[in-house]
Design an enzyme around this catalytic site. Structure first.
Site, PDB file in Angstrom:
ATOM      1  N   LYS A  47       0.845  -1.205   0.000  1.00 50.58           N
ATOM      2  CA  LYS A  47       0.000   0.000   0.000  1.00 50.58           C
ATOM      3  C   LYS A  47       0.876   1.248   0.000  1.00 50.58           C
ATOM      4  O   LYS A  47       1.683   1.452   0.906  1.00 50.58           O
ATOM      5  CB  LYS A  47      -0.919   0.004   1.230  1.00 50.58           C
TER       6      LYS A  47
ATOM      7  N   ASP B 154      -2.486  10.139   4.114  1.00 47.68           N
ATOM      8  CA  ASP B 154      -3.901   9.774   4.240  1.00 47.68           C
ATOM      9  C   ASP B 154      -4.621  10.814   5.093  1.00 47.68           C
ATOM     10  O   ASP B 154      -4.606  10.751   6.322  1.00 47.68           O
ATOM     11  CB  ASP B 154      -4.018   8.383   4.874  1.00 47.68           C
TER      12      ASP B 154
ATOM     13  N   LYS C  33      -9.869  12.829   8.610  1.00 46.96           N
ATOM     14  CA  LYS C  33      -9.387  12.363   9.918  1.00 46.96           C
ATOM     15  C   LYS C  33      -9.297  13.542  10.884  1.00 46.96           C
ATOM     16  O   LYS C  33      -8.886  14.630  10.489  1.00 46.96           O
ATOM     17  CB  LYS C  33      -7.989  11.744   9.773  1.00 46.96           C
TER      18      LYS C  33
ATOM     19  N   ASP D  16       1.523   6.044   5.831  1.00 49.77           N
ATOM     20  CA  ASP D  16       0.572   5.185   5.124  1.00 49.77           C
ATOM     21  C   ASP D  16       1.136   4.578   3.833  1.00 49.77           C
ATOM     22  O   ASP D  16       0.428   3.888   3.105  1.00 49.77           O
ATOM     23  CB  ASP D  16      -0.722   5.973   4.843  1.00 49.77           C
TER      24      ASP D  16
ATOM     25  N   ASP E 268     -12.143   7.209   3.866  1.00 54.28           N
ATOM     26  CA  ASP E 268     -10.932   6.926   4.658  1.00 54.28           C
ATOM     27  C   ASP E 268     -10.526   5.449   4.550  1.00 54.28           C
ATOM     28  O   ASP E 268      -9.458   5.074   5.017  1.00 54.28           O
ATOM     29  CB  ASP E 268     -11.176   7.317   6.122  1.00 54.28           C
TER      30      ASP E 268
ATOM     31  N   GLU F  53      -9.372   3.924   2.045  1.00 55.47           N
ATOM     32  CA  GLU F  53      -8.822   4.070   0.690  1.00 55.47           C
ATOM     33  C   GLU F  53      -7.780   3.014   0.352  1.00 55.47           C
ATOM     34  O   GLU F  53      -7.593   2.669  -0.810  1.00 55.47           O
ATOM     35  CB  GLU F  53      -8.211   5.475   0.539  1.00 55.47           C
TER      36      GLU F  53
ATOM     37  N   ARG G 184      -7.689  -0.217   0.886  1.00 56.10           N
ATOM     38  CA  ARG G 184      -8.235  -1.434   0.271  1.00 56.10           C
ATOM     39  C   ARG G 184      -8.617  -1.185  -1.180  1.00 56.10           C
ATOM     40  O   ARG G 184      -8.654  -2.116  -1.981  1.00 56.10           O
ATOM     41  CB  ARG G 184      -9.416  -1.946   1.111  1.00 56.10           C
TER      42      ARG G 184
HETATM   43  N1  BES Z   1      -4.328   4.389   6.958  1.00 53.98           N
HETATM   44  C1  BES Z   1      -5.455   4.086   7.752  1.00 53.98           C
HETATM   45  C2  BES Z   1      -5.169   3.011   8.810  1.00 53.98           C
HETATM   46  C3  BES Z   1      -4.191   3.408   9.875  1.00 53.98           C
HETATM   47  C4  BES Z   1      -4.631   3.905  11.082  1.00 53.98           C
HETATM   48  C5  BES Z   1      -2.827   3.225   9.681  1.00 53.98           C
HETATM   49  C6  BES Z   1      -3.718   4.254  12.069  1.00 53.98           C
HETATM   50  C7  BES Z   1      -1.913   3.572  10.652  1.00 53.98           C
HETATM   51  C8  BES Z   1      -2.357   4.077  11.851  1.00 53.98           C
HETATM   52  C9  BES Z   1      -6.586   3.594   6.865  1.00 53.98           C
HETATM   53  O1  BES Z   1      -6.615   4.117   5.584  1.00 53.98           O
HETATM   54  C10 BES Z   1      -7.855   4.027   7.510  1.00 53.98           C
HETATM   55  O2  BES Z   1      -8.075   5.195   7.597  1.00 53.98           O
HETATM   56  N2  BES Z   1      -8.660   3.071   7.921  1.00 53.98           N
HETATM   57  C11 BES Z   1      -9.900   3.373   8.539  1.00 53.98           C
HETATM   58  C12 BES Z   1     -10.903   2.382   8.031  1.00 53.98           C
HETATM   59  C13 BES Z   1     -12.310   2.712   8.426  1.00 53.98           C
HETATM   60  C14 BES Z   1     -12.806   3.918   7.701  1.00 53.98           C
HETATM   61  C15 BES Z   1     -13.162   1.505   8.115  1.00 53.98           C
HETATM   62  C16 BES Z   1      -9.728   3.247  10.044  1.00 53.98           C
HETATM   63  O3  BES Z   1      -8.988   2.354  10.482  1.00 53.98           O
HETATM   64  O4  BES Z   1     -10.296   4.042  10.774  1.00 53.98           O
HETATM   65 ZN    ZN Z   2      -4.833   4.751   4.851  1.00 56.24          ZN
HETATM   66 MG    MG Z   3      -7.684   5.948   5.477  1.00 50.48          MG
END
Ligand code: BES
Ligand code: ZN
Ligand code: MG
Length: 489
Positions: A254, A259, A266, A277, A336, A338, A340
């Site tokens: 990835k 992000d 966020k 990220d 968020d 993104e 996947r």
């Molecule tokens: N990049 C984040 C995941 C992440 C969180 C990585 C903290 C490192 C530290 C990912 O893109 C994300 O934002 N995931 C969301 C998914 C949700 C919207 C289902 C999350 O984990 O809140």
């Molecule tokens: Zn992310």
């Molecule tokens: Mg995200």
């Protein structure tokens, strides 16, 4: 970077610093003093030193080698990880004392045959600082320039030290890239960097630009990148160490260079570290580099989708629907989620076009992974038992810890969409890490595949042993070890 060498004990001179790792039992029985140094120990008092883990004793002597004792704790508690961490204490002590070159006595402990390896790894990995943006260099702590392992048979150690140097230097480069600011680590600069690395290491590298990505109809990668001033890129690297074999292993990482969360922005407290990220992408890039530098007799692909998930008036929105590379339609439940999306297009491209024997993706995919495992363990999910075993073995060898989560087909129900084939985030947000992997599973048809979620392990909120605060470089050592053993030769 650190120079790692092996030499005979006799080479020590009076201006050197000698580090000795010792257990509590060795201290109690006074059996920790190497014979050639007995005259030194005759004049220093080590009584206060109890060899507890994370402690050291230092004596600087005139006209004799300086002595650094480092605690290993009790003999029964010694593990590969405790040896790496004890080695990191050597680095910290040398930094405190401004010692730039250290000789290390490899302790004789019949716990493992690989003591020298673990000590070399711990020293190499602990000897790191990200100082690029400090203008007052005096305020940064000095690093080691040379570590010399003392051995009766130095020649025997040199292939091992070469491998440790290559794999660990790539881990440190991975940390550098993840720590780097987005001005210098964005989809354009990372694509350029991949080209440069590939040219130096005799790896074939193709970079697809936005036009190519449009032609290939990677609707999800395009959607995620559409809010950013940086166009998306897709990097494909191929190292052929076994030209007579046609099978390869593919690593997919990835590469979200920042992000913001997009329109589902966020909040403060969650956004500050989001340049991490692309840690999956960085791990893949430096894993293939390590494999090429070691000239391993195996074939590997690295596939890296790159985009910035930006909030802007051109950004994609919740409720939008896009068509993936494999033709499936995807509803955006949350901008968020993104990672996947870009991985989905990269995974089906990898399977359909590159036809590898197995695919491993590595990604900072879900905050839920941190809820489950904290920063200590990465989640992995796969339906393939032999991949699972090989990954877990690589984890045990390297100390880059992973733990399996299930991929039961019942979870498929959760990502059904009203308006499209699937949705990237369901309305009810349970089992976040499993749901992320379940989404990805939709983009693999029948190639053995495993997903590794490094949201917690790629970035530390504090220093832990041989891993520093911020980027850890997690994944390079794990994937190198996995591919080395699993690769087709
Ligand atoms: N990049 C984040 C995941 C992440 C969180 C990585 C903290 C490192 C530290 C990912 O893109 C994300 O934002 N995931 C969301 C998914 C949700 C919207 C289902 C999350 O984990 O809140
Ligand atoms: Zn992310
Ligand atoms: Mg995200």
């Amino acid at each position: 970077m650190l120079t790692l060498q092996a030499k005979k004990f006799e080479t020590i001179s009076s201006s050197d610093t000698v580090a000795i790792l010792c257990t509590q039992e060795q201290i109690d029985s006074n059996s920790f003093i190497p014979q050639p140094l007995s005259d030194v120990f005759a004049i220093i008092n080590t009584k206060t030193f109890k060899a507890k883990p994370n402690t050291y004793f230092f004596a600087a002597l005139k006209d004799k080698p300086s002595i650094l004792l480092v605690g290993l704790g009790s003999h029964k508690d010694i593990t590969p990880e405790s040896l790496r961490n004890a080695a990191s204490v050597i680095v910290g002590a040398c930094s405190d004392k401004s010692v730039s070159e250290v000789h290390i006595v490899v302790p004789e402990i019949n716990v493992t045959n690989d003591t020298a390896r673990y000590i070399a790894e711990g020293v190499y990995l602990a000897n790191y600082a990200f100082n690029r943006y400090k203008t007052q260099k005096e305020e940064t702590s000095p690093l080691l320039e040379k570590a010399i392992l003392l051995s009766d048979n130095p020649g025997q150690l040199s292939p091992l030290l070469k491998e440790v140097s290559i794999v660990c230097s790539n881990t440190l480069l991975c940390r550098d890239l993840v720590n780097e600011i987005t001005e210098n680590a964005n989809p354009l600069t990372i694509a350029k960097l991949a080209k440069k690395i590939a040219a130096q290491s005799k790896i074939k590298c193709t970079v697809y630009n936005k036009k190519d990505i449009e032609k290939m109809k990677m609707g999800l990668l395009l959607a995620v990148s559409q809010g950013s001033m940086y166009p998306p890129h897709l990097i494909v690297m191929h190292y052929k160490g076994a030209p007579s074999k046609k099978d390869s292993i593919a690593l997919v990482g990835k590469g979200i260079t920042f992000d913001t969360g997009g329109i589902n922005l966020k909040p403060s407290g969650h956004i500050e570290t989001m340049r991490t990220d692309m840690a999956g992408a960085a791990a893949c890039l430096y894993t293939i580099n390590a494999i090429a530098q070691m000239k391993l007799p195996i074939n590997v692909y690295t596939v890296i989708p790159l985009a910035e998930n930006m909030i802007s008036h051109t950004a994609y929105k919740p409720g939008d629907v896009f068509t993936a590379y494999n033709g499936k339609t995807v509803e955006i439940g949350n901008t968020d989620a993104e990672g996947r999306l870009i991985l989905a297009d990269a995974l089906s491209f990898t399977e359909k076009k590159l036809k590898p024997k197995a695919i491993i993706d590595i990604a900072t995919l879900t905050g839920a992974c941190i809820v489950s495992f904290g920063e200590i363990v990465a989640a992995y999910l796969t339906s393939d038992e032999s991949l699972s075993t090989a990954l877990f073995n690589a984890s045990e060898t390297t100390g880059e810890k992973i733990w399996r989560m299930p991929l039961y087909k019942e979870y498929n129900e959760e990502i059904k969409s009203d308006i499209a084939d699937i949705v990237n985030v369901p309305a009810v947000r349970n089992a976040g890490t499993i749901i992320g992997a379940t989404f990805l599973k939709n983009f693999i048809e029948n190639t053995p595949w495993a997903h590794i979620d490094i949201a917690g392990t790629s970035w530390y909120s504090k220093n832990r042993g041989y891993n520093p605060k911020n980027a850890t470089g997690f994944g390079v050592r794990l994937l190198y070890e996995f591919v080395k053993n699993f690769g087709v030769r």
